[in-house]
Design a protein around this motif. Structure first.
Motif, PDB file in Angstrom:
ATOM      1  N   THR A 294       0.826  -1.186  -0.048  1.00  0.00           N
ATOM      2  CA  THR A 294       0.015   0.059   0.146  1.00  0.00           C
ATOM      3  C   THR A 294       0.789   1.100   0.014  1.00  0.00           C
ATOM      4  OG1 THR A 294      -1.762  -1.098   1.189  1.00  0.00           O
ATOM      5  CG2 THR A 294      -1.818   1.182   1.224  1.00  0.00           C
ATOM      6  N   THR A 295       0.338   2.137  -0.799  1.00  0.00           N
ATOM      7  CA  THR A 295       1.071   3.496  -0.904  1.00  0.00           C
ATOM      8  C   THR A 295       0.546   4.469   0.343  1.00  0.00           C
ATOM      9  OG1 THR A 295       1.568   3.188  -3.057  1.00  0.00           O
ATOM     10  CG2 THR A 295       1.860   5.605  -2.078  1.00  0.00           C
ATOM     11  N   VAL A 296       1.265   4.804   1.397  1.00  0.00           N
ATOM     12  CA  VAL A 296       0.865   5.438   2.477  1.00  0.00           C
ATOM     13  C   VAL A 296       1.556   6.677   2.693  1.00  0.00           C
ATOM     14  CG1 VAL A 296       0.777   5.294   5.064  1.00  0.00           C
ATOM     15  CG2 VAL A 296       0.662   3.263   3.849  1.00  0.00           C
ATOM     16  N   GLY A 297       0.961   7.915   2.878  1.00  0.00           N
ATOM     17  CA  GLY A 297       1.392   9.125   3.566  1.00  0.00           C
ATOM     18  C   GLY A 297       1.026   9.150   4.914  1.00  0.00           C
ATOM     19  N   PHE A 298       2.175   9.615   5.578  1.00  0.00           N
ATOM     20  CA  PHE A 298       2.320   9.356   6.963  1.00  0.00           C
ATOM     21  C   PHE A 298       2.602  10.790   7.480  1.00  0.00           C
ATOM     22  CE2 PHE A 298       2.223   6.215  10.341  1.00  0.00           C
ATOM     23  CZ  PHE A 298       2.106   7.051  11.593  1.00  0.00           C
ATOM     24  N   ILE A 299       1.839  11.375   8.470  1.00  0.00           N
ATOM     25  CA  ILE A 299       1.849  12.788   8.493  1.00  0.00           C
ATOM     26  C   ILE A 299       2.075  12.839  10.030  1.00  0.00           C
ATOM     27  CG2 ILE A 299       1.037  15.355   8.534  1.00  0.00           C
ATOM     28  CD1 ILE A 299      -0.227  14.284   5.969  1.00  0.00           C
TER      29      ILE A 299
ATOM     30  N   MET B 199       5.823   9.004  18.551  1.00  0.00           N
ATOM     31  CA  MET B 199       4.808   7.545  18.182  1.00  0.00           C
ATOM     32  C   MET B 199       4.777   7.288  16.825  1.00  0.00           C
ATOM     33  SD  MET B 199       3.474   7.003  21.204  1.00  0.00           S
ATOM     34  CE  MET B 199       1.990   5.931  20.701  1.00  0.00           C
ATOM     35  N   GLY B 200       4.513   8.550  15.898  1.00  0.00           N
ATOM     36  CA  GLY B 200       4.527   8.400  14.446  1.00  0.00           C
ATOM     37  C   GLY B 200       5.733   7.763  13.816  1.00  0.00           C
TER      38      GLY B 200
ATOM     39  N   TYR C 188       5.857  13.161   6.230  1.00  0.00           N
ATOM     40  CA  TYR C 188       6.202  14.350   6.429  1.00  0.00           C
ATOM     41  C   TYR C 188       5.976  15.003   8.072  1.00  0.00           C
ATOM     42  CZ  TYR C 188       5.478  19.551   6.295  1.00  0.00           C
ATOM     43  OH  TYR C 188       5.532  20.993   6.875  1.00  0.00           O
ATOM     44  N   ASP C 189       6.991  15.765   8.432  1.00  0.00           N
ATOM     45  CA  ASP C 189       7.066  16.201   9.724  1.00  0.00           C
ATOM     46  C   ASP C 189       7.683  17.580   9.744  1.00  0.00           C
ATOM     47  OD1 ASP C 189       6.746  14.942  12.676  1.00  0.00           O
ATOM     48  OD2 ASP C 189       8.295  16.388  12.620  1.00  0.00           O
ATOM     49  N   LEU C 190       7.483  18.437  10.478  1.00  0.00           N
ATOM     50  CA  LEU C 190       7.970  19.890  10.610  1.00  0.00           C
ATOM     51  C   LEU C 190       9.762  19.484  11.003  1.00  0.00           C
ATOM     52  CD1 LEU C 190       5.286  21.968  12.212  1.00  0.00           C
ATOM     53  CD2 LEU C 190       6.031  21.799   9.692  1.00  0.00           C
ATOM     54  N   GLY C 191       9.797  18.460  11.906  1.00  0.00           N
ATOM     55  CA  GLY C 191      11.107  18.357  12.222  1.00  0.00           C
ATOM     56  C   GLY C 191      12.140  17.477  11.396  1.00  0.00           C
ATOM     57  N   PRO C 192      13.184  18.397  10.849  1.00  0.00           N
ATOM     58  CA  PRO C 192      14.214  17.500   9.982  1.00  0.00           C
ATOM     59  C   PRO C 192      14.693  16.098  10.629  1.00  0.00           C
ATOM     60  CG  PRO C 192      15.228  19.602  11.081  1.00  0.00           C
ATOM     61  CD  PRO C 192      13.700  19.434  11.220  1.00  0.00           C
TER      62      PRO C 192
ATOM     63  N   ALA D  57       8.692  13.834   2.410  1.00  0.00           N
ATOM     64  CA  ALA D  57       8.054  14.830   1.675  1.00  0.00           C
ATOM     65  C   ALA D  57       8.354  16.339   2.362  1.00  0.00           C
ATOM     66  CB  ALA D  57       6.592  14.484   1.569  1.00  0.00           C
ATOM     67  N   GLY D  58       8.497  17.030   1.516  1.00  0.00           N
ATOM     68  CA  GLY D  58       8.555  18.577   1.851  1.00  0.00           C
ATOM     69  C   GLY D  58       7.135  19.136   2.315  1.00  0.00           C
ATOM     70  N   SER D  59       6.226  18.708   1.984  1.00  0.00           N
ATOM     71  CA  SER D  59       4.895  19.099   2.495  1.00  0.00           C
ATOM     72  C   SER D  59       3.835  18.261   2.584  1.00  0.00           C
ATOM     73  CB  SER D  59       4.356  20.059   1.277  1.00  0.00           C
ATOM     74  OG  SER D  59       3.965  19.591   0.169  1.00  0.00           O
ATOM     75  N   VAL D  60       2.856  18.736   3.258  1.00  0.00           N
ATOM     76  CA  VAL D  60       1.699  17.802   3.369  1.00  0.00           C
ATOM     77  C   VAL D  60       0.890  17.297   1.808  1.00  0.00           C
ATOM     78  CG1 VAL D  60      -1.078  17.537   3.948  1.00  0.00           C
ATOM     79  CG2 VAL D  60       0.668  18.580   5.588  1.00  0.00           C
ATOM     80  N   ALA D  61       0.956  17.987   0.971  1.00  0.00           N
ATOM     81  CA  ALA D  61       0.628  17.854  -0.399  1.00  0.00           C
ATOM     82  C   ALA D  61       1.517  16.717  -1.019  1.00  0.00           C
ATOM     83  CB  ALA D  61       0.374  18.957  -1.185  1.00  0.00           C
TER      84      ALA D  61
END
Length: 292
Positions: free
Chosen positions: A2-7, A12-13, A30-34, A48-52
């Protein structure tokens, strides 16, 4: 696969996304923390560099975020999940948020042809790392069945508890029981030590009788040793107790013990312990007894 986007790749995540990678799924996080993004890349996931960017090609999107404002911004925002989702996407919010937020997200998802599950978890950082979380899922039975193989990669106890929002209500109940148990274990330690009884020995006995609990199993030694490295922060439990009290108001029921425990958690936060593990309720009980 499955192709999963994980934000949301925090304490935990991050481990949860790693387990999905290990199971062979294509995970874009995607996360705000590098640092969080780097850990996912090291585990074999994509970043990813963004939610989109995390959402556009995904069959499933999982969100694991601190509170309802974060989830609402990520999902409902102008360039958020729903704005970039393909029709038929399955959105699984595994954050702990207000039931009414889960219901609002569900309705917004329906308008976009997106299926939604609320699936908060219990087990803390250790459970996330060990893929041993308890997952309580609200939503349509068919959507739960579709998500079950993913849930099985990150949790041991996976239960469809009812319609949309039910997962969040069960999680609120979980958190009030956990908070109450910590408060009572803290009182037991203070009583034992003030009475000249070895707290470790006393709690070992309790753990073998009717007072036994998962918290006693996992945390009695660290509590006696005053080791409060966070597996789950006081700050987050403070948020969760607010959710429990709001749910009680919505259901028109009285939860007096929950109210008291919520005040103890709030006191821990006010005393500067918000970044400690929720077992640090012991510090509040000690302070109340003049033993801190």
């Amino acid at each position: 696969m499955t192709t999963v986007g994980f934000i949301g790749l925090g304490i935990m995540g991050g481990p949860m996304a790693g387990h999905l990678v290990d199971a062979g799924h294509e995970v874009t996080g995607y996360d705000l923390g590098p640092d969080a993004l780097a850990r996912l890349a090291d585990a074999g996931g994509k970043t990813a560099g963004s939610v989109a960017e995390a959402v556009t090609a995904a069959d499933v999107v999982i969100t694991m975020l601190p509170n309802h404002p974060h989830v609402e911004e990520v999902v409902l925002g102008a360039d958020g999940v729903l704005a970039n989702a393909r029709e038929g996407l399955l959105l699984i919010d595994m954050s702990t948020i207000r039931p009414e937020s889960s219901l609002a997200i569900t309705e917004a998802g329906k308008a976009k042809g997106v299926r939604v599950l609320d699936a908060p978890v219990s087990g803390g950082e250790a459970g996330a790392k060990q893929a041993a979380l308890s997952i309580m899922v609200g939503g349509e039975a068919a959507d739960f069945a579709a998500a079950k193989p993913l849930f099985d990669q990150v949790g041991k106890t996976v239960v469809h508890v009812g319609p949309h929002g039910a997962g969040q209500v069960v999680k609120a109940a979980n958190q009030l029981v956990v908070g109450g148990t910590y408060a009572l274990v803290a009182e037991a330690i203070v009583l034992l030590e003030a009475s000249g009884v070895d707290a470790k020995t006393g709690l070992d006995v309790l753990a073998g009788g009717l007072a036994a609990s998962r918290i006693l199993d996992l945390k009695r030694a660290s509590m006696v040793d005053r080791q409060f490295a966070p597996g789950f922060w006081i700050d987050l439990h403070h948020k969760d107790m607010g959710i429990a009290l709001a749910a009680a108001r919505q259901a028109d029921v009285s939860l007096p013990v929950t109210g008291l425990v919520a005040q103890l958690v709030a006191a821990a936060r006010a005393m500067g312990h918000g970044g400690l593990d929720h077992s640090a309720l012991l510090k509040v009980t000690e302070a109340l007894s003049g033993r801190g």
